[in-house]
Design an enzyme around this catalytic site. Structure first.
Site, PDB file in Angstrom:
ATOM      1  CB  SER A   1      -0.928   0.024   1.218  1.00 62.72           C
ATOM      2  OG  SER A   1      -0.194   0.208   2.408  1.00 62.72           O
TER       3      SER A   1
ATOM      4  CG  ASP B   1      10.527   0.876   3.643  1.00 64.04           C
ATOM      5  OD1 ASP B   1      11.672   0.386   3.738  1.00 64.04           O
ATOM      6  OD2 ASP B   1       9.595   0.288   3.058  1.00 64.04           O
ATOM      7  CB  THR B   2      14.677   0.025   6.792  1.00 66.79           C
ATOM      8  OG1 THR B   2      13.983  -1.021   6.139  1.00 66.79           O
ATOM      9  CG2 THR B   2      15.304  -0.495   8.074  1.00 66.79           C
TER      10      THR B   2
ATOM     11  N   GLY C   1       4.379  -2.541  10.903  1.00 75.17           N
ATOM     12  CA  GLY C   1       3.115  -3.255  11.022  1.00 75.17           C
ATOM     13  C   GLY C   1       3.127  -4.354  12.059  1.00 75.17           C
TER      14      GLY C   1
END
Length: 505
Positions: free
Chosen positions: A16, A241-242, A411
C-alpha cells in the site's frame, strides 16, 4: 521554537501507499492519514513490474486533498521500499516501468557469482550479497534487456523516481542507494572500484542527496494541478523506509537494537560506523546507510508478507477474517510447536504459501494428515519471533554490545502476540514505536530542513512526544526453542537453497 509547519509524508510499501499530513505545532507532530491506496506488482508475461505512474497519480491526488485540508503545505518527503529502480534516457524520459525485485533475474546473476567475488563485493561495500540487491538486477538487465540498458542515461531508485516526477530534479538519496550494493558504507559514497568491476558506468547515477536539504521545488505543472502558486520544497529524507522508521524509534541511547516489520523484517542495530569483517558476512549481516549518515547493521529477513499471504489464502477458503481472530487460530495447536526457516527460498513467493509451509512441516516430520490452519499460524508466529531472536543474538556478539531492550516498529509492532513472543524468544524487553514510524521519521527529517541545527537525538525526542509505546516484558524461557530454530536454518531447506543461511560453527 520552530514555527507551525504542515508537512506531507508519502509512505509507499509493497502492499500500500499512504499520504500522511503531519502538523508540527512547535512542540510535537500530529498525523492524519489522508489517503491509502493498494500497491501491487503487475505481471506482464514472465516479468513482474511496479506501476509507478499509477503510484504517482494516486500520490498526487492525495497531495491535492492534503492541500485542501491544510490550506498551505510547507514541505514534502517521500519514502518507499528499497532496491528497485528505473532507467531514464538523455531526455529525462523513463524507459520502462521498474522491474520488481521478486523477479528471478537477480537470483540468476548471484548464483553465477563465485564465493571469492561475493567476499570481494562485501569487503568493498559492507553490503551483503543478496539476490534482491540492485546490482544483480542491473547486471541481469545488461544480459536480458540490452536495448533498454543501452538507452539508459540515469538510474533512479523508486523514491528518486517519484521525487523527479514531482520536481523535475534527479537526485539519488543515500539510504536508498545503499541497497544497490554499489556504495561504500564507510565512505558513504559510490564505490568506483565496484562500479569498474561490475562494468557499470558511474555516470549512470545522479548527485547523491543530503538528508534535511531540498531536492527541488514542486514542478510548475504539479502546482497547477494542485491549484497553488507558492513554492513547496521536496526534502531529501531517508527514503528507504527502514532508515526512516529507525529515525522515529523512541530510543534515548545512541546505539540500540530494533526490529522494523512490514512486508520484510529488518532486524538490526543502529551504529555510528559500519562493521565490515568476515564474521559479519558469515552471519549474513549488512551495513546499510541510515538517517543522517548513521549505519544500520541489520539482516534483511522475511516479514509479514508470509502471514499476509496466509490470510489471503484462508479467506479464499473460509471468507473474511480479522487479524486478531486469525492470530487466535494459532491457539488451537497443541503439542510441540512446528517451526520452519522463514528465509528458505521456498517461502519467498510460492504460489500457495500455506501449502508450502504445511508441506515443510510434513516433510520434516513436524506434522501429518490434513492441512491445519491453527498449526500453520502457530508455526509462523513462533518461527518469526525466533528468527528475530536469532539475529539479535548475532548482532550482540558481532558488536560486542549487550542490550536490554529491543525496539519494534512497523506493522508487526501492532501484533501483540508477535511482540510478546519476540520478548520471550530474545529474553529482552520489547518496546513498540509509533504505528506510522516510517512516516514519522520522514516528517522528522523534513523538520531538519527548517531547523538545520536539530540533532538526531532532538528529532527522536520530538517525535517520541506523539508516540504511544507498549512495553512487553520477557516471559518464559525460549532458549531451547531458539536452538531448535537455529538448527533448522543450519540444516537448510528440504527443497531449495536457503535465501539467507547462517554459517555458525
Amino acid at each position: 521554537m520552530l514555527m507551525k509547519r504542515n508537512m506531507v509524508a508519502f509512505d509507499c510499501g509493497n502492499s500500500s501507499c499512504r499520504v500522511i499530513l503531519g502538523v508540527y505545532d512547535g512542540e510535537q507532530i500530529t498525523t492524519e492519514v489522508i489517503s491509502r491506496i493498494p500497491n501491487y506488482m503487475v505481471r506482464v508475461h514472465q516479468y513482474f513490474y511496479w506501476d509507478i505512474l499509477m503510484i504517482y497519480q494516486k500520490l498526487l491526488e492525495g497531495l491535492k486533498e492534503a492541500v485542501k485540508r491544510a490550506g498551505t503545505i510547507h514541505s514534502i518527503g517521500i519514502c518507499t521500499w528499497g532496491v528497485d529502480f528505473a532507467l531514464f534516457d538523455k531526455q529525462g524520459l523513463m524507459i520502462q516501468n521498474p522491474l520488481s525485485y521478486r523477479n528471478g533475474i537477480g537470483a540468476e546473476v548471484l548464483e553465477q557469482m563465485s564465493e571469492e567475488q561475493r567476499t570481494y563485493l562485501f569487503g568493498q561495500t559492507g553490503i551483503l550479497c543478496d539476490k534482491i540487491n540492485s546490482v544483480n538486477m542491473i547486471k541481469g538487465m545488461m544480459e536480458k534487456m540490452q536495448s533498454i540498458v543501452f538507452c539508459g542515461h540515469k538510474l533512479l531508485m523508486i523514491p528518486d523516481i517519484l521525487n523527479y516526477l514531482f520536481t523535475g530534479c534527479m537526485v539519488n538519496e543515500p539510504s536508498e542507494l545503499s541497497t544497490t550494493q554499489l556504495m561504500d558504507a564507510r565512505k558513504r559514497e559510490l564505490s568506483e572500484e565496484v562500479l569498474r568491476t561490475m562494468e557499470i558506468p558511474s555516470g549512470l547515477f545522479a548527485a547523491i542527496g543530503k538528508h534535511g536539504t531540498a531536492i527541488g521545488m514542486l514542478h510548475s505543472n504539479v502546482k497547477e494541478i494542485l491549484g497553488i502558486s507558492y513554492d513547496v520544497p521536496v526534502i531529501c529524507v531517508p527514503s528507504h523506509d527502514t532508515a526512516a522508521a529507525v529515525l522515529a524509534i523512541p530510543a534515548e541511547e545512541d546505539e540500540f537494537l530494533f526490529v522494523s516489520t512490514g512486508t520484510w523484517a529488518l532486524i538490526g542495530m543502529e551504529l555510528e560506523e559500519p562493521i565490515v569483517n568476515e564474521e559479519v558476512r558469515k552471519r549474513c549481516l549488512t551495513n546499510e546507510i541510515g538517517a543522517f549518515n548513521k549505519i544500520t547493521l541489520l539482516r534483511n529477513s522475511a516479514g509479514m508478507f508470509i502471514i499476509q499471504r496466509i490470510k489471503e489464502e484462508y479467506e479464499g477458503e473460509h471468507g473474511n477474517i480479522g487479524w486478531e481472530e486469525l492470530n487466535s487460530l494459532g491457539d488451537r495447536h497443541e503439542g510441540i510447536v512446528p517451526l520452519f526457516p522463514v528465509n528458505d527460498t521456498s517461502f519467498f513467493n510460492p504460489v500457495h504459501m500455506s501449502d508450502e509451509i504445511w508441506n515443510y512441516f510434513v516433510k520434516t516430520g513436524q506434522a501429518s494428515g490434513e492441512k491445519d490452519w491453527g498449526t500453520i499460524i502457530c508455526g509462523f508466529q513462533n518461527s518469526m519471533a525466533l528468527s528475530f531472536a536469532s539475529v539479535i543474538q548475532d548482532l550482540e556478539e558481532i558488536s560486542g554490545k549487550k542490550k536490554d531492550t529491543v525496539y519494534m516498529v512497523g506493522g508487526g509492532s501492532r501484533n501483540a502476540r508477535l511482540c510478546q513472543m519476540t520478548a520471550d524468544a530474545a529474553g529482552k524487553r520489547v518496546v513498540t514505536g509509533g504505528k506510522e514510524s516510517t512516516s514519522l521519521g520522514n516528517l522528522g527529517a523534513q523538520l531538519k530542513y527548517f531547523e538545520p541545527d536539530l540533532t538526531v537525538r532532538e528529532i527522536r525526542s520530538l517525535l517520541g512526544k506523539g508516540i504511544e509505546s507498549t512495553i512487553y516484558c520477557r516471559g518464559k524461557d525460549s532458549g531451547e526453542a531458539l536452538k531448535r530454530y537455529q538448527k533448522l536454518e543450519l540444516r537448510g531447506p528440504v527443497h531449495g537453497r536457503m535465501y539467507i543461511k547462517d554459517v555458525r560453527d
